[in-house]
Design an enzyme around this catalytic site. Sequence first.
Site, PDB file in Angstrom:
ATOM      1  CB  SER B  68      -0.949   0.025   1.183  1.00 59.96           C
ATOM      2  OG  SER B  68      -0.228  -0.086   2.372  1.00 59.96           O
ATOM      3  CB  SER B  92       2.114  -2.012   2.901  1.00 61.87           C
ATOM      4  OG  SER B  92       0.915  -2.754   2.773  1.00 61.87           O
TER       5      SER B  92
END
Lengths: 142, 414
Positions: B68, B92
């Site tokens: 992310s 992430s």
Amino acid sequence: MTTRALLAAISGCPRRNIINSSTFSPSLHFQRQESRIIARSFSSDTNSSLPDISRLAETARISLTPAEIEECEPKIRQVIDWFGQLQQVDVNSVEPAIRAEMEGGSLREDAPQTFENRDNIRASIPSFDETYLKVPKVLNKE
Amino acid sequence: MPSTAASRILEHYRPPFDATAVKKIKEMGGIVVGKTNMDEFGMGSTTEASAFQVTANPWDLTRVPGGSSGGSAAAVAARQCMVSLGSDTGGSVRQPASFCGVVGLKPTYGRVSRFGLMAYASSLDVIGCFGSTVADAGMLLHAVSGYDRFDSTSSKQDVPEFDTQFLSMDSFESKPLKGVRVGLIRETLEEGVDSGVRSATQEAASHLEALGCVVTEVSLPSFSLGLPAYYVIASSESSSNLSRYDGVRYGNQVMADELNKLYECSRGQGFGGEVKMRILMGTYALSAGYYDAYYKRAQQVRTLIRKDFKAALDHNDILISPAAPSAAYKIGEKKDDPLAMYAGDIMTVNVNLAGLPAIVLPCGLVEGGPSGLPVGLQMIGAAFDEEKLLKVGHIFEQTLKGSGFVPPTLPNVA
């Protein structure tokens, strides 16, 4: 330019199968675990009534349009079905780990301190009526 | 500075305090250039789930930067900043580092305070560091590490001098990593991993051997269970953590004539599709009758995974694997297939479940894009052993042929 050289060097190298590699010895280190990982079947044979998306949305206090429900329902079911493979793992007498093994939570003294930037907090409140956060009334259901 | 977690529900939110990690950076004279894009609330692997925009990979603008923390990785890759922070709950920081050809460092859980990190999954979240070199990432880690009384999971372990051990190449001996035992995780080179990634990883292993390492193959039998266990735990914990976004004390509020409706509409309109899906899955996994079958069971699997890692690290100094099964893929390619997207996290989630530190550094290129696409090597260490990871990573990086991983979109940057 140097990246191209790197790419050429890599693509020029022979593909090596890890088992056949002559430069490092694949000696295996693993511990026999008490748990046995049985066949990886995805369906869970627990009490799997397929999730009622509308009810979940109500519990989670999230409104979904009919279109949204239609779109996410198959995806959610697919993922939850996939979760089902955990049912096949033998976890007999395995302790659940709340988090990675760490020292016990260290707590600080329960002594209130005034936050120095209260104005900023107040500025973020969407509906504020001096000292009160405003919310609509709560209706009793059923 | 606006902090939105890439979500509409926090569109105009300005926090009243700095996160401890940010506070430390400012105290040391660091200049915070700005905020970067990410998948909403950390939920995603491509940065496509941002409510505001999609970030392009500097190596190929038609491809994703990973996620992310894709924006933070891309910003360093594009040299828009020297270093950046991201958060790593299931990979992430490490996966975008691999996709963007930069260094991504995930510390041990508890090494860096989570105070001020908007929580996604509290037992998994850590703040991680990006840099274009191992040394830069290490220096940033040193700046943000340390015990914090505002985070009860923050560790009191001493923080070694990560930033002073980066020797220059001239002082390397001929076999600078002599005797370092490296375990290559067998399960990470099986089917489903791109052949280009496999080759790059095997070559990295050979490079480590040339530096003096003893590389052997290790097996982590519970490896494949990590992915479903991770997603059960992460969605469960996120359903709890995101309940605070109710439109009452901060964030976008959708007014209604009844309180529940206010919650439902504020959240329904403020959250994106992926976030809503994960909250619903988490709500399900935690609900009465299912808690034991899903959440508790996933926690038990977590114990098995921790044991496997501990066993492997008892006999090895570090473990290595690819950071991701492929290089960066095209924007839009996996957007509608959640399981396909989740599958890309296979290399990284187990490390979060075990709370261990790991570093990803570029080790090669595969075909694709204008000048090839970077592939990252992941090195995993024992708890709180970031020092060893940085030492090995630095020497690996400095001795790798080629003058560095610079995306073709940049003009002559050395």
